[in-house]
Enzyme design. Structure first.
Site, short mmCIF file in Angstrom:
data_model
loop_
_atom_site.label_atom_id
_atom_site.label_comp_id
_atom_site.label_asym_id
_atom_site.label_seq_id
_atom_site.Cartn_x
_atom_site.Cartn_y
_atom_site.Cartn_z
N THR A 39 0.85 -1.19 0.00
CA THR A 39 0.00 0.00 0.00
C THR A 39 0.89 1.24 0.00
N ASP A 61 -1.88 -10.24 -0.82
CA ASP A 61 -2.85 -9.73 0.15
C ASP A 61 -3.08 -10.76 1.25
N ALA A 82 0.74 -7.10 9.09
CA ALA A 82 0.00 -6.40 8.03
C ALA A 82 -1.27 -5.78 8.59
N SER A 85 -3.01 1.10 9.44
CA SER A 85 -2.52 1.46 10.78
C SER A 85 -2.79 2.89 11.21
N THR A 124 -1.99 -3.52 19.24
CA THR A 124 -1.76 -2.16 19.74
C THR A 124 -2.37 -1.96 21.13
N ASP A 125 -1.80 -1.02 21.87
CA ASP A 125 -2.39 -0.67 23.17
C ASP A 125 -3.75 0.02 23.02
N GLU A 126 -4.05 0.49 21.81
CA GLU A 126 -5.31 1.22 21.60
C GLU A 126 -6.55 0.35 21.81
N TYR A 151 -10.07 2.17 13.79
CA TYR A 151 -8.81 1.40 13.74
C TYR A 151 -8.67 0.49 14.96
N LYS A 155 -8.57 -3.63 15.30
CA LYS A 155 -7.47 -4.37 15.91
C LYS A 155 -7.99 -5.22 17.09
N LYS A 190 2.34 10.03 10.11
CA LYS A 190 2.34 9.84 11.56
C LYS A 190 2.97 11.04 12.28
N ASP A 273 -8.89 19.38 15.88
CA ASP A 273 -8.66 18.14 16.62
C ASP A 273 -9.12 16.93 15.81
P1 NAD Z 1 2.34 0.56 8.37
O1 NAD Z 1 1.06 1.17 7.95
O2 NAD Z 1 3.59 1.36 8.31
O3 NAD Z 1 2.62 -0.77 7.54
C1 NAD Z 1 1.61 -1.71 7.27
C2 NAD Z 1 2.10 -2.63 6.16
O4 NAD Z 1 1.06 -3.59 5.91
C3 NAD Z 1 2.37 -1.89 4.84
O5 NAD Z 1 3.59 -2.31 4.27
C4 NAD Z 1 1.20 -2.32 3.96
O6 NAD Z 1 1.53 -2.35 2.58
C5 NAD Z 1 0.89 -3.71 4.51
N1 NAD Z 1 -0.50 -4.11 4.22
C6 NAD Z 1 -1.63 -3.37 4.37
N2 NAD Z 1 -2.70 -4.08 3.97
C7 NAD Z 1 -2.24 -5.30 3.58
C8 NAD Z 1 -2.85 -6.47 3.08
N3 NAD Z 1 -4.19 -6.54 2.90
N4 NAD Z 1 -2.08 -7.54 2.78
C9 NAD Z 1 -0.73 -7.49 2.96
N5 NAD Z 1 -0.09 -6.39 3.42
C10 NAD Z 1 -0.83 -5.32 3.74
O7 NAD Z 1 2.08 0.03 9.86
P2 NAD Z 1 3.10 -0.12 11.07
O8 NAD Z 1 3.11 1.15 11.84
O9 NAD Z 1 4.35 -0.72 10.58
O10 NAD Z 1 2.30 -1.19 11.97
C11 NAD Z 1 2.52 -2.59 11.79
C12 NAD Z 1 1.65 -3.34 12.78
O11 NAD Z 1 1.98 -2.95 14.11
C13 NAD Z 1 0.16 -3.09 12.62
O12 NAD Z 1 -0.52 -4.30 12.83
C14 NAD Z 1 -0.17 -2.09 13.73
O13 NAD Z 1 -1.49 -2.24 14.15
C15 NAD Z 1 0.81 -2.53 14.80
N6 NAD Z 1 1.24 -1.49 15.74
C16 NAD Z 1 1.76 -0.32 15.28
C17 NAD Z 1 2.21 0.64 16.20
C18 NAD Z 1 2.81 1.94 15.74
O14 NAD Z 1 3.07 2.82 16.57
N7 NAD Z 1 3.08 2.14 14.45
C19 NAD Z 1 2.12 0.38 17.58
C20 NAD Z 1 1.55 -0.83 18.01
C21 NAD Z 1 1.13 -1.77 17.07
O1 DAU Z 2 -0.62 3.39 20.39
C1 DAU Z 2 -0.22 2.63 19.29
C2 DAU Z 2 -0.73 3.27 18.02
O2 DAU Z 2 0.07 4.44 17.81
C3 DAU Z 2 -0.65 2.35 16.82
O3 DAU Z 2 -1.51 1.26 17.01
C4 DAU Z 2 -1.04 3.10 15.53
O4 DAU Z 2 -0.86 2.26 14.41
C5 DAU Z 2 -0.15 4.32 15.40
O5 DAU Z 2 -0.53 5.08 14.26
C6 DAU Z 2 -0.24 5.18 16.65
O6 DAU Z 2 -1.57 5.75 16.79
P1 DAU Z 2 -1.79 7.30 17.19
O7 DAU Z 2 -3.10 7.72 16.65
O8 DAU Z 2 -1.49 7.50 18.62
O9 DAU Z 2 -0.56 7.94 16.35
P2 DAU Z 2 -0.42 9.27 15.46
O10 DAU Z 2 1.02 9.34 15.05
O11 DAU Z 2 -1.43 9.37 14.40
O12 DAU Z 2 -0.71 10.43 16.51
C7 DAU Z 2 0.00 10.53 17.75
C8 DAU Z 2 -0.61 11.68 18.55
O13 DAU Z 2 -0.32 12.93 17.89
C9 DAU Z 2 -2.13 11.64 18.65
O14 DAU Z 2 -2.52 12.17 19.90
C10 DAU Z 2 -2.61 12.57 17.52
C11 DAU Z 2 -1.53 13.63 17.50
N1 DAU Z 2 -1.23 14.26 16.20
C12 DAU Z 2 -1.04 13.47 15.11
C13 DAU Z 2 -0.70 14.01 13.89
C14 DAU Z 2 -0.49 13.15 12.66
C15 DAU Z 2 -1.06 15.63 16.13
O15 DAU Z 2 -1.21 16.36 17.13
N2 DAU Z 2 -0.72 16.19 14.93
C16 DAU Z 2 -0.53 15.45 13.80
O16 DAU Z 2 -0.19 16.01 12.75
#
Ligand code: NAD
Ligand code: DAU
Length: 335
Positions: A39, A61, A82, A85, A124-126, A151, A155, A190, A273
């Site tokens: 993606t 996929d 996958a 996110s 995720t902790d969410e 989201y 999850k 992000k 917000d």
């Molecule tokens: P990301 O969005 O950066 O990457 C997701 C990957 O999954 C991408 O490479 C995308 O191409 C692939 N993907 C999406 N749909 C797919 C499908 N149908 N089939 C195969 N591949 C597919 O996400 P990330 O931040 O690397 O998160 C990875 C995992 O960790 C997720 O499950 C997310 O819920 C979890 N997680 C993320 C965070 C965080 O802070 N980023 C924290 C806790 C848990």
């Molecule tokens: O807690 C784990 C989760 O953390 C993961 O499961 C998710 O995949 C990951 O995206 C992340 O979720 P959040 O929604 O917490 O992350 P994000 O980076 O989108 O935002 C972090 C915080 O910052 C949130 O309170 C929203 C705020 N924010 C975000 C953006 C993009 C801003 O204030 N300004 C911004 O431009």
């Protein structure tokens, strides 16, 4: 479990995926197959830099049962990352989140059930919803599920499927629920990379609402080492929370980035917000540390952010391609 010789990593071209695959290459002898549909969030170029005899990318996929069945057979383990996110995208269009995060997890569970392959689900902790800003508690493995966004609800649904497949079918699975990751290769949609790249482009960071929300930051390398520890030594059927005691308000993080990058600490903008914005996430990771001996390497968030700033300075070619598209979408929402 016995030595990992073959591991399938779903979503292995995403932010955490590419860091985890590199960790597996450096810390195990496993041959890694990545299944990723590539993606907008994927960075296959990060995988291309790894040894070709250790890492193979299959574009496909996780919701496609024929592909998944074929790839799962013969693996020692599946590490399932996958997902769709990003919360802001889920508010615009929840459909892909339901399909990939829930249906995709179901398809994988059926495949590992048939092939009797060890499965680790990255969550995720969410799923626990949010805590009040003045609540002294943190999330533990016993906190009730209370997701509040499309989201996190998707999850949570996938976590429930994994638990049901363990109990009903004896699938050999574990789950981890991690807090907010930061580090190399994170998409500029992000929070941390968005603000770093805004500053690098000479604009002001954009903070949602009043910026008092709290996230519990962990470097992606520490999440990667936790995932390997759980895959190798985690008890089947158990859940492990992953966190590194990195609680900060969004304003704290933005001020730190501005200072690290030589700009005045108050040089940010408050913007519209996020709908339903979760207030605070906080992880108690004692189970992972005591049971599996895991420790984070990045104990100093400011040091980790400083390294991340340098990484984004050095990788403009990669993020500039995504930046314009992302900012156009945010501008349409007043963010
Ligand atoms: P990301 O969005 O950066 O990457 C997701 C990957 O999954 C991408 O490479 C995308 O191409 C692939 N993907 C999406 N749909 C797919 C499908 N149908 N089939 C195969 N591949 C597919 O996400 P990330 O931040 O690397 O998160 C990875 C995992 O960790 C997720 O499950 C997310 O819920 C979890 N997680 C993320 C965070 C965080 O802070 N980023 C924290 C806790 C848990
Ligand atoms: O807690 C784990 C989760 O953390 C993961 O499961 C998710 O995949 C990951 O995206 C992340 O979720 P959040 O929604 O917490 O992350 P994000 O980076 O989108 O935002 C972090 C915080 O910052 C949130 O309170 C929203 C705020 N924010 C975000 C953006 C993009 C801003 O204030 N300004 C911004 O431009």
């Amino acid at each position: 479990m016995p030595d990992l010789e073959r591991v399938l990593v779903t979503g292995g071209a995403g932010f955490i995926g590419v860091n985890v695959v590199r960790h597996l290459v450096e810390h195990t002898t496993a041959r890694v197959t990545v299944l990723d549909t590539l993606t907008y969030a994927a960075s296959p170029e990060a995988l291309a830099a790894l040894p070709a005899d250790r890492v193979e990318l299959v574009v496909g996929d996780v919701a496609d049962a024929a592909t998944v069945d074929r790839l799962v057979a013969g693996q020692d383990a599946v590490l399932h990352l996958a997902a769709e996110s990003h919360n802001d995208n889920a508010l615009d269009d929840p459909g892909p989140f339901i399909r990939t995060n829930i249906v995709g997890t179901y398809v994988l569970l059926e495949a590992v059930r048939k092939a009797d392959v060890r499965f680790h689900h990255v969550s995720t902790d969410e799923v626990y919803g949010d805590l009040a800003l003045d609540d002294p508690k943190r999330f533990t493995e016993d906190t009730p599920y209370r997701p509040s966004s499309p989201y996190s609800a998707a999850k949570a649904g996938s976590d429930h499927l994994v638990r049901a497949w363990v109990r009903s079918f004896g699938v050999r699975a574990t789950i981890s629920n991690c807090s907010n990751n930061y580090g190399p290769w994170q998409h500029v949609e992000k929070f941390v990379p968005r603000q770093i790249t805004e500053i690098l482009e000479g604009r002001r960071p954009r903070v949602y609402g009043d910026g008092r929300q709290v996230r519990d930051w962990i470097h992606v390398d520490d999440h990667s080492s936790a995932l390997l520890a759980i895959l190798e030594r985690g008890r089947i059927g158990e859940t492990y929370l992953v966190g590194a005691d990195g609680e900060r308000t969004n304003l704290d993080v933005v001020r730190t980035l501005l200072r690290l990058m030589g700009r005045p600490e108050e040089d940010y903008e408050l913007v519209a917000d996020r709908a339903g914005h979760d207030q605070r996430y906080a992880i108690e990771s004692g189970k992972l540390r005591l049971e599996l001996g895991w420790q984070p390497r990045f104990s100093d968030l400011e040091q980790g952010l400083a390294e991340t700033v340098e990484w984004y300075r050095d990788h403009r070619d990669w993020w500039e391609a995504h930046k314009a598209v992302t900012e156009t979408a945010y501008a349409a929402k007043g963010q």
